[in-house]
Enzyme design. Sequence first.
Site, PDB file in Angstrom:
ATOM      1  N   TYR A   1       0.843  -8.948 -13.056  1.00 31.47           N
ATOM      2  CA  TYR A   1      -0.287  -8.410 -12.304  1.00 31.47           C
ATOM      3  C   TYR A   1      -1.508  -8.334 -13.226  1.00 31.47           C
ATOM      4  O   TYR A   1      -1.431  -7.749 -14.305  1.00 31.47           O
ATOM      5  CB  TYR A   1      -0.058  -6.986 -11.823  1.00 31.47           C
ATOM      6  CG  TYR A   1       1.293  -6.598 -11.309  1.00 31.47           C
ATOM      7  CD1 TYR A   1       1.434  -6.090 -10.022  1.00 31.47           C
ATOM      8  CD2 TYR A   1       2.441  -6.659 -12.104  1.00 31.47           C
ATOM      9  CE1 TYR A   1       2.664  -5.667  -9.539  1.00 31.47           C
ATOM     10  CE2 TYR A   1       3.669  -6.246 -11.637  1.00 31.47           C
ATOM     11  CZ  TYR A   1       3.771  -5.750 -10.348  1.00 31.47           C
ATOM     12  OH  TYR A   1       4.998  -5.329  -9.881  1.00 31.47           O
TER      13      TYR A   1
ATOM     14  N   LYS B   1      -5.832  -6.287  -7.486  1.00 32.45           N
ATOM     15  CA  LYS B   1      -4.709  -6.892  -8.198  1.00 32.45           C
ATOM     16  C   LYS B   1      -4.639  -8.385  -7.911  1.00 32.45           C
ATOM     17  O   LYS B   1      -4.949  -8.843  -6.808  1.00 32.45           O
ATOM     18  CB  LYS B   1      -3.386  -6.243  -7.767  1.00 32.45           C
ATOM     19  CG  LYS B   1      -3.279  -4.778  -8.113  1.00 32.45           C
ATOM     20  CD  LYS B   1      -1.987  -4.159  -7.589  1.00 32.45           C
ATOM     21  CE  LYS B   1      -1.896  -2.681  -7.917  1.00 32.45           C
ATOM     22  NZ  LYS B   1      -0.679  -2.062  -7.351  1.00 32.45           N
TER      23      LYS B   1
ATOM     24  N   HIS C   1       2.368   0.425  -2.968  1.00 31.93           N
ATOM     25  CA  HIS C   1       1.548   1.187  -3.893  1.00 31.93           C
ATOM     26  C   HIS C   1       0.067   0.971  -3.618  1.00 31.93           C
ATOM     27  O   HIS C   1      -0.343  -0.109  -3.183  1.00 31.93           O
ATOM     28  CB  HIS C   1       1.861   0.774  -5.339  1.00 31.93           C
ATOM     29  CG  HIS C   1       3.284   1.013  -5.719  1.00 31.93           C
ATOM     30  ND1 HIS C   1       3.960   0.222  -6.629  1.00 31.93           N
ATOM     31  CD2 HIS C   1       4.174   1.957  -5.313  1.00 31.93           C
ATOM     32  CE1 HIS C   1       5.202   0.664  -6.766  1.00 31.93           C
ATOM     33  NE2 HIS C   1       5.362   1.717  -5.983  1.00 31.93           N
TER      34      HIS C   1
ATOM     35  N   ASP D   1       9.586   5.636  -5.008  1.00 29.81           N
ATOM     36  CA  ASP D   1       9.310   4.900  -3.770  1.00 29.81           C
ATOM     37  C   ASP D   1      10.165   5.416  -2.619  1.00 29.81           C
ATOM     38  O   ASP D   1       9.716   5.484  -1.474  1.00 29.81           O
ATOM     39  CB  ASP D   1       9.539   3.401  -3.970  1.00 29.81           C
ATOM     40  CG  ASP D   1       8.481   2.756  -4.850  1.00 29.81           C
ATOM     41  OD1 ASP D   1       7.418   3.375  -5.053  1.00 29.81           O
ATOM     42  OD2 ASP D   1       8.717   1.634  -5.339  1.00 29.81           O
TER      43      ASP D   1
END
Length: 200
Positions: A132, A72, A62, A170
Amino acid sequence: MNIEPLKIEGAWVVTPRQFPDDRGVFMEGFRADHLAEHTGHQMQVVQTNISVSCAGTVRGIHYADVPPSQAKYITATTGALIDYIVDIRVGSPTYGQFDSVLLDADTRRAVYLSEGLGHAFCALQDNTTAVYLCSAVYNPQREHGIHPLDPTIALTLPDDIDAPTLSPKDAAAPTLAEAAEQGLLPRYEDCLHFRNSLRG
């Protein structure tokens, strides 16, 4: 805590110093000031995400449009995962390459990846929980993906995971080459310019 650069420019692995006693263990999981000594600016956390995955789940690859993209800071609070940092920045010296770090509930390591880098992970145990910290809120119009099994990237999944579990999104994501042809990938120079702007 110990902060070391990974082979992909703009990514670091963070190993906290743990203090165990008869009650359990204590550590600092995130220090914006310490991280800023390496990144050149303080990470502003505006959103936290939590995912719980069964063994064999692969999430990613991603990324988000630059600017602002989304830096992140990822750690595993339960279970274990292999975290992948993928360089999808067109013009980068390591374009198309990746680095990986084992994140688990024993070492309590974390990974920081700068804006413009691709991110994926593979859960090694059931009920693996990843947390995250994100520098920008989720914006579905600016979010993209690369197929995690793209053979040109060739993420090294564990040998015992023959058929990883992917989300439909995905599984339908383009390859790196297809994303490049469609003009969906960030440019290395734009990523550096944006990161420099954060340093004031």
